[in-house]
Scaffold this motif. Structure first.
Motif, short mmCIF file in Angstrom:
data_model
loop_
_atom_site.label_atom_id
_atom_site.label_comp_id
_atom_site.label_asym_id
_atom_site.label_seq_id
_atom_site.Cartn_x
_atom_site.Cartn_y
_atom_site.Cartn_z
N LEU A 56 11.87 65.64 5.38
CA LEU A 56 12.40 65.78 6.73
C LEU A 56 11.32 65.49 7.77
N ALA A 57 10.10 65.96 7.51
CA ALA A 57 8.99 65.70 8.43
C ALA A 57 8.78 64.20 8.61
N ARG B 132 9.27 59.39 11.85
CA ARG B 132 9.60 57.96 11.96
C ARG B 132 10.60 57.71 13.10
N ARG B 133 11.61 58.54 13.21
CA ARG B 133 12.60 58.37 14.28
C ARG B 133 11.95 58.49 15.65
N CYS B 134 11.06 59.46 15.80
CA CYS B 134 10.40 59.65 17.10
C CYS B 134 9.50 58.47 17.44
N ILE B 135 8.86 57.88 16.44
CA ILE B 135 8.03 56.70 16.68
C ILE B 135 8.93 55.51 17.04
N GLU C 213 11.75 55.52 18.42
CA GLU C 213 12.33 55.74 19.74
C GLU C 213 11.27 55.77 20.85
N ARG C 214 10.01 55.49 20.50
CA ARG C 214 8.89 55.44 21.44
C ARG C 214 8.63 56.78 22.14
N LEU C 215 9.00 57.86 21.48
CA LEU C 215 8.74 59.19 22.02
C LEU C 215 7.31 59.63 21.71
N ALA C 216 6.71 59.02 20.71
CA ALA C 216 5.32 59.27 20.34
C ALA C 216 4.74 57.97 19.83
N ALA C 217 3.43 57.82 19.95
CA ALA C 217 2.77 56.61 19.47
C ALA C 217 2.40 56.72 18.00
N CYS C 218 2.20 57.94 17.55
CA CYS C 218 1.70 58.17 16.19
C CYS C 218 2.10 59.57 15.76
N ALA C 219 2.29 59.73 14.46
CA ALA C 219 2.56 61.06 13.91
C ALA C 219 1.80 61.18 12.59
N HIS C 220 1.03 62.22 12.45
CA HIS C 220 0.32 62.48 11.20
C HIS C 220 1.07 63.56 10.44
N VAL C 221 1.64 63.19 9.32
CA VAL C 221 2.32 64.16 8.45
C VAL C 221 1.25 64.77 7.56
N VAL D 98 1.49 66.25 13.42
CA VAL D 98 0.82 66.15 14.70
C VAL D 98 1.26 64.83 15.34
N PHE D 99 1.97 64.94 16.46
CA PHE D 99 2.41 63.77 17.21
C PHE D 99 1.42 63.52 18.34
N LYS D 100 1.23 62.24 18.70
CA LYS D 100 0.45 61.87 19.87
C LYS D 100 1.39 61.19 20.84
N THR D 101 1.43 61.68 22.09
CA THR D 101 2.34 61.13 23.08
C THR D 101 1.74 61.25 24.47
#
Length: 106
Positions: free
Chosen positions: A14-15, A20-23, A25-33, A56-59
């Motif tokens: 799920l994480a 992936r969906r948030c990236i 949709e351009r809601l974040a630039a990067c996400a570290h699972v 950890v999302f970066k936005t």
């Protein structure tokens, strides 16, 4: 202003899916699972234990309200952990990349 947004999920699959969906949709630039962690917390008067997957999302600060709303919509927890932290500094090129990747498309 660039933000780190900390979120925990009940499992890795799920994480990854929500990250992936948030990236996309351009809601974040990067996400570290991150690797799974053991959480101990008090919920509704009882001490609970669970295995969770932190992300950890970066936005950009301007995109945070939309990211928070989307995380709340997609997350299965009644009250998910969503914590935003200001980044006080960083490599200017990296911070510019985060801003570019979270800018709405014209």
């Amino acid at each position: 202003m660039t933000l780190l947004v900390l979120v925990t999920f009940p499992n890795r699959e799920l994480a990854r899916e929500i990250a992936r969906r948030c990236i996309e949709e351009r809601l974040a630039a990067c996400a570290h699972v991150q690797p799974e962690v053991e959480s101990v917390y008090r919920w509704q008067g009882k001490v609970e234990e669970a295995t969770e997957t932190p992300v950890v999302f970066k936005t950009g600060a301007a995109r945070y309200p939309a990211l928070e709303a989307r995380l709340k919509e997609l997350h299965p927890y009644e009250v998910p952990e969503v914590i935003a932290l200001d980044i006080a500094g960083g490599l200017p090129g990296y911070l510019a990349w985060v801003a570019d990747e979270t800018a709405p498309l014209h």
